[in-house]
Motif scaffolding. Structure first.
Motif, PDB file in Angstrom:
ATOM      1  N   LEU A  78      63.288  59.456  43.177  1.00 36.96           N
ATOM      2  CA  LEU A  78      63.044  60.204  44.418  1.00 36.96           C
ATOM      3  C   LEU A  78      62.418  61.562  44.146  1.00 36.96           C
ATOM      4  O   LEU A  78      61.633  62.058  44.954  1.00 36.96           O
ATOM      5  CB  LEU A  78      64.348  60.380  45.194  1.00 36.96           C
ATOM      6  CG  LEU A  78      64.856  59.136  45.926  1.00 36.96           C
ATOM      7  CD1 LEU A  78      66.240  59.397  46.500  1.00 36.96           C
ATOM      8  CD2 LEU A  78      63.899  58.699  47.031  1.00 36.96           C
ATOM      9  N   GLN A  82      59.211  62.795  46.100  1.00 36.23           N
ATOM     10  CA  GLN A  82      59.219  64.065  46.838  1.00 36.23           C
ATOM     11  C   GLN A  82      58.068  64.967  46.401  1.00 36.23           C
ATOM     12  O   GLN A  82      57.411  65.613  47.218  1.00 36.23           O
ATOM     13  CB  GLN A  82      60.557  64.767  46.597  1.00 36.23           C
ATOM     14  CG  GLN A  82      60.697  66.122  47.265  1.00 36.23           C
ATOM     15  CD  GLN A  82      61.092  66.018  48.712  1.00 36.23           C
ATOM     16  OE1 GLN A  82      61.917  65.199  49.078  1.00 36.23           O
ATOM     17  NE2 GLN A  82      60.498  66.855  49.545  1.00 36.23           N
ATOM     18  N   LYS A  83      57.800  64.969  45.099  1.00 40.86           N
ATOM     19  CA  LYS A  83      56.724  65.808  44.561  1.00 40.86           C
ATOM     20  C   LYS A  83      55.361  65.295  45.029  1.00 40.86           C
ATOM     21  O   LYS A  83      54.464  66.068  45.346  1.00 40.86           O
ATOM     22  CB  LYS A  83      56.812  65.805  43.030  1.00 40.86           C
ATOM     23  CG  LYS A  83      55.925  66.830  42.358  1.00 40.86           C
ATOM     24  CD  LYS A  83      56.393  67.150  40.947  1.00 40.86           C
ATOM     25  CE  LYS A  83      56.387  65.923  40.060  1.00 40.86           C
ATOM     26  NZ  LYS A  83      56.760  66.255  38.654  1.00 40.86           N
ATOM     27  N   PRO A  86      55.677  65.508  49.724  1.00 40.03           N
ATOM     28  CA  PRO A  86      56.787  66.328  50.223  1.00 40.03           C
ATOM     29  C   PRO A  86      56.960  66.260  51.733  1.00 40.03           C
ATOM     30  O   PRO A  86      58.025  66.611  52.255  1.00 40.03           O
ATOM     31  CB  PRO A  86      56.422  67.743  49.755  1.00 40.03           C
ATOM     32  CG  PRO A  86      54.956  67.704  49.477  1.00 40.03           C
ATOM     33  CD  PRO A  86      54.639  66.308  49.052  1.00 40.03           C
ATOM     34  N   TRP A  90      62.648  61.494  52.604  1.00 43.82           N
ATOM     35  CA  TRP A  90      63.236  60.747  51.492  1.00 43.82           C
ATOM     36  C   TRP A  90      64.753  60.941  51.512  1.00 43.82           C
ATOM     37  O   TRP A  90      65.226  62.055  51.712  1.00 43.82           O
ATOM     38  CB  TRP A  90      62.692  61.257  50.148  1.00 43.82           C
ATOM     39  CG  TRP A  90      61.203  61.279  50.052  1.00 43.82           C
ATOM     40  CD1 TRP A  90      60.393  62.380  50.129  1.00 43.82           C
ATOM     41  CD2 TRP A  90      60.335  60.158  49.854  1.00 43.82           C
ATOM     42  NE1 TRP A  90      59.073  62.012  50.004  1.00 43.82           N
ATOM     43  CE2 TRP A  90      58.999  60.660  49.821  1.00 43.82           C
ATOM     44  CE3 TRP A  90      60.542  58.789  49.702  1.00 43.82           C
ATOM     45  CZ2 TRP A  90      57.899  59.828  49.647  1.00 43.82           C
ATOM     46  CZ3 TRP A  90      59.441  57.968  49.524  1.00 43.82           C
ATOM     47  CH2 TRP A  90      58.143  58.475  49.487  1.00 43.82           C
TER      48      TRP A  90
END
Length: 201
Positions: A78, A82-83, A86, A90
């Protein structure tokens, strides 16, 4: 403990992402699952990626105009997702305990996808519960799509779930088999070691 955690130690997010990035650079198509899903529901549909990993499938679907949510148990996976995206929602959650309302999201998805051998990598004995949880996240008429290996040649662990068992779990919660394929390119299923299944609520 999930079989995925036993296999990876839940620290493999960056390595996993790097492997697919290398495949993409070499010219390999890494978006077969997203393309398959996009052929089932129109752009704008709500899609839940259950066991989303680094987000490869759901990020592509979001780029194609879908309203996407990703859930996974593995924090390292995750973190990569997320990176990379963004702006997408999530959630770190065990699929056997997944309840959209507790996460503040509506349980009215048009499509739930569990690609990448999610079911064979669940904690043994939780498969029926996960089917029930995911089915409950679908709107009436919504679709659940899964793809997983059925033999050692298609899995990183010994097989743990058969197609008849999976179909029984689906039937028990009111899901009906719509179609089954051998690949994410929709090749006809011929009884081989990998199956992509489409069920409707």
């Amino acid at each position: 403990m999930s079989r995925w955690r036993e296999l990876t130690g839940a620290t493999s997010g960056e390595d996993y992402a790097a492997r697919f990035a290398a495949l993409a650079r070499s010219g390999k198509d890494v978006h077969g699952e997203a393309r398959f899903c996009a052929a089932l529901v129109p752009a704008g549909a709500r899609v839940l990626d259950a066991g989303c990993g680094t987000g490869r499938v759901v990020i592509r679907l979001a780029e194609l105009g879908y309203d996407c949510v990703g859930v996974d148990l593995d924090a390292s996976m995750l973190a990569v997702a997320q990176k990379q995206a963004p702006g997408l929602p999530w959630f770190q959650v065990d699929l056997a305990r997944f309840e959209p309302n507790l996460l503040g999201i509506a349980a009215d998805f048009d499509l739930v996808v569990a690609a990448g051998n999610v079911f064979p990598l669940l904690a043994t004995g939780t498969e029926a519960t996960v089917v029930k949880r995911l089915a409950a996240a679908l709107r009436p008429g919504g679709l659940m799509v899964t793809g997983f290996g059925l033999d050692e040649a298609h899995l990183p662990v010994p097989p743990s779930i058969t197609l008849p068992e999976y179909d029984d779990y689906c039937a028990a919660v009111g899901l009906t088999l719509v179609d089954r394929f051998a690949t994410w390119d929709a090749a006809p299923y011929d009884g081989g070691g990998y199956a992509v299944s489409v069920h409707r609520r």
